[in-house]
Design an enzyme around this catalytic site. Structure first.
Site, short mmCIF file in Angstrom:
data_model
loop_
_atom_site.label_atom_id
_atom_site.label_comp_id
_atom_site.label_asym_id
_atom_site.label_seq_id
_atom_site.Cartn_x
_atom_site.Cartn_y
_atom_site.Cartn_z
N ASP A 1 0.96 -1.24 -0.17
CA ASP A 1 -0.04 0.12 0.02
C ASP A 1 0.93 1.34 0.06
O ASP A 1 1.94 1.25 0.53
CB ASP A 1 -0.86 -0.09 1.21
CG ASP A 1 -1.80 1.06 1.34
OD1 ASP A 1 -2.51 1.17 0.44
OD2 ASP A 1 -1.56 1.84 2.38
N GLU B 1 1.16 -0.57 -4.93
CA GLU B 1 0.21 0.47 -5.38
C GLU B 1 0.69 1.87 -5.31
O GLU B 1 1.00 2.49 -4.46
CB GLU B 1 -0.95 0.54 -4.18
CG GLU B 1 -2.34 1.36 -4.63
CD GLU B 1 -2.12 2.48 -3.50
OE1 GLU B 1 -2.98 3.69 -3.93
OE2 GLU B 1 -1.73 2.37 -2.42
#
Length: 636
Positions: A315, A368
């Site tokens: 993330d 990401e």
């Protein structure tokens, strides 16, 4: 000191690895471990707290009184406190009471390496071990082919707490219930992988799991750690891979968490310009501290090792890469070369990926990452960050922006749609329509589609078909496959009731069939990250808002022809250039009546003519349904 025996799991070699940031199995050493010493069963505790003057284990076994079970500090200046406490076993609840040398601060902390945590809002750690017997040996032996870059990758992104709820009991499904209902649903829908939003223990539900306090413990909201293993095991037994969201970018300031752990900035960077995230009001790891680097890489390895995860979606990579991320001038300082790159974080990510692929070459890491930082998914030996794949945020943004326009205006914006192909092969891209696109007032995916109800759903079917036939892997957030109109709300179940309506059930049906199409045809995945896997037929018919392209397999006979019409006007007798002679066979039509479409279609066989078109020797006339995509195959 009461009943604490000197005892250690650490060798001198372990300590050297830890200090140099090269110990990637720290979960085998740190934390609480049930063991036997001199014939007595108990629990060994160890924790890193270099600025402590004393560390006590407090818990339900000593009435949470400091000093009764005080750990010993190691002699080697590692900052590790450890000891064996007899007669403490599985299920004992505990924390560390840390008396700091720094300003005489006292903290009460959950164990950073705990395998289980109390159910929030309680915050203590739980002594835990399990002897789960995995039954996914078949998957584990063959998963390399399922997780390879030349394999189909169609991911269903799930938030476990809100996928489906027991309405009458107003609760989420348990891990055990999910191992039945979620697994059977994903299998029925033909997805290849499931991606779970963070399951590591977190205190605050509205964070969706992205503010972690228990990095080594699956959240107790849905059951015990071994019950989470049951869920993973069942996915694997049904040939479904599992990707875990992993958050090494930041952590919350909750008093029981990693922040100010021993009275000092231990895990977080001491400079707030590097150690505090202004957007998320959270703390940023100190990537330049060797022991912190070992903690994070060990955590990544833990989920691949102990929980058989097939990959990690990392993330907020962009927030780690750049020192000026979400900061104004004066709120950040350049690196030693005067640049904005966080060199310590970059080194950390390279070492992370090197260790993951060294130890688990049959898994993937997925970044990401929302910027144009180069070579995110290229090997470290070529100068890349070493991730297996990267989210294609540009494609997502441009495509959704294009689809939101009324069809009459799309001819002026065709470049928004085709631009992705100018950089599609610079990285190993995954196309995401994730949870971030259906929250915070952005509307649902169907809610962005223009026109009346029929046109909205036709647009949605077209979007999904374009997505599945575009180069790259795919990710779809739960609810998108239902055509759910409401934005995602983590407190509520998906709107499963809408499947009683034809248009919504048609969306579910087309997603299933697109997954089947994707997995059945090698042209859609064998070369999904290579220029060899794609070729334009036509991208410049702005007036009709039509594009046509070839997805190419390793074998020419596997090639597919895709034609998309982004207006509600059917195109009859539309000629396209083709790479060879024979017959054009329709394989898929997003306008089929079974999906809620108009049923406009082509004949079963279309003769290819020797007639130059689109700079090609061969061509054929086809019908392109309104707001639809059609997939063909050439039968030579």
């Amino acid at each position: 000191m009461d009943s604490v025996l000197p005892f250690s799991f650490f060798s001198e070699f372990d300590i050297n690895l830890f200090k140099t940031g090269k110990h990637y199995r720290l979960y085998e050493k740190f934390g609480s471990h049930i063991t036997t010493v001199d014939g007595v069963e108990g629990t060994y505790f160890s924790v890193w707290a270099p600025s402590a003057k004393s560390v006590s284990v407090i818990g339900d076994f000593n009435h949470w009184v400091e000093g009764k079970h005080q750990l010993y500090v190691r002699w080697d200046e590692s900052g590790i406190w450890e000891g064996f406490i007899p007669n403490i076993g599985k299920g004992s609840v505990y924390k560390y009471k840390i008396h700091s040398n720094h300003n005489d601060i006292k903290t009460e902390k959950a164990d950073p390496y705990a395998r289980r945590c109390e159910h929030p809002p309680k915050t203590a750690s739980v002594v835990w071990e399990d002897s789960y017997n995995w039954e996914d040996v078949t998957w584990m032996k063959k998963r390399k082919k399922h997780n390879a870059l030349d394999a189909p990758y169609s991911i269903y992104e799930v938030h476990l707490g809100s996928w489906k709820k027991k309405i009458e009991e107003n609760r989420s499904l348990s891990y055990i219930e999910l191992s039945d209902e979620l697994v059977s649903y994903v299998k029925e829908m033909q997805f290849t992988h499931v991606e779970l939003m963070p399951v590591m223990e977190y205190p605050y539900d509205p964070s969706w799991g992205y503010q972690i306090t228990g990095y080594f413990a699956p959240t107790s909201r849905f059951g015990y750690p071994e019950e989470f293993k049951v869920l993973i095991d069942k996915l694997h037994q049904n040939d479904i891979g599992i990707i875990l969201d992993w958050v090494p970018s930041h952590f919350p300031e909750d008093s029981h968490g990693l922040g100010c752990f021993d009275g000092t900035c231990l895990y977080e960077h001491p400079d707030k310009k590097k150690g505090y995230h202004p957007d998320w009001k959270s703390l940023i790891f100190n990537y330049g501290r060797n022991e912190v680097k070992s903690f994070l890489i060990s955590n990544a390895i833990f989920w691949l090792d102990q929980y058989h995860a097939d990959g990690l979606r990392v993330d907020a990579v962009a927030s780690m890469l750049f020192l000026d991320y979400s900061r104004e001038n004066g709120e950040w300082e350049p690196n030693i070369y005067g640049g904005r790159e966080n060199l310590e974080a970059i080194t950390f990510m390279k070492e992370l990926n090197e260790e993951v692929y060294r130890s688990f070459p049959d898994t993937q890491t997925i970044a990401e990452e929302s910027t144009s930082f180069p070579m995110v998914s290229k090997p470290t030996y070529l100068g890349g960050l070493g991730f297996g794949m990267k989210w294609m945020m540009g494609w997502m943004h441009d495509t959704l922006q294009y689809f939101a326009k009324e069809p009459i205006y799309r001819k002026h914006h065709q470049n928004d749609l085709t631009f992705s192909m100018t950089y599609a092969f610079t990285e190993n891209f995954m196309l995401p329509l994730s949870h971030d696109e259906v929250v915070h007032g952005k509307s649902s995916i169907i809610g962005r589609m223009p026109g009346d109800e029929w046109q909205q759903f036709a647009n949605l079917r077209l979007l999904y078909t374009y997505m599945f036939t575009h180069p790259g892997a795919n990710l779809l957030f739960m609810g998108a496959e239902l055509g759910q109109r409401e934005e995602w709300n983590f407190q509520n179940s998906l709107d499963w009731y809408i499947l009683q309506y034809t248009y919504h059930s048609g969306i579910q049906k087309i997603i299933k069939d697109l997954n089947v199409l994707y997995k059945k045809h090698p042209a859609l995945y064998q070369q999904q990250f290579s220029t060899s896997g794609f070729e334009w037929i036509s991208y410049d018919d702005h007036e009709n808002s039509v594009i046509a392209y070839i997805r190419k397999g390793i074998k020419e006979k596997d090639d597919l022809i895709i034609v998309c019409n982004f207006t509600p006007v059917p195109r009859t007798n539309y000629r396209i250039g083709l790479p060879g002679k024979g017959e054009l066979i329709p394989l898929f039509n997003s306008d089929a009546t079974i999906y809620g479409g108009s049923g406009t279609s082509n004949q079963k066989e279309i003769m290819i003519e020797v007639k130059k078109w689109h700079y090609r020797k061969y061509s054929a006339e086809i019908t392109i349904p309104p707001l639809a995509a059609v997939v063909f195959k050439i039968n030579n």
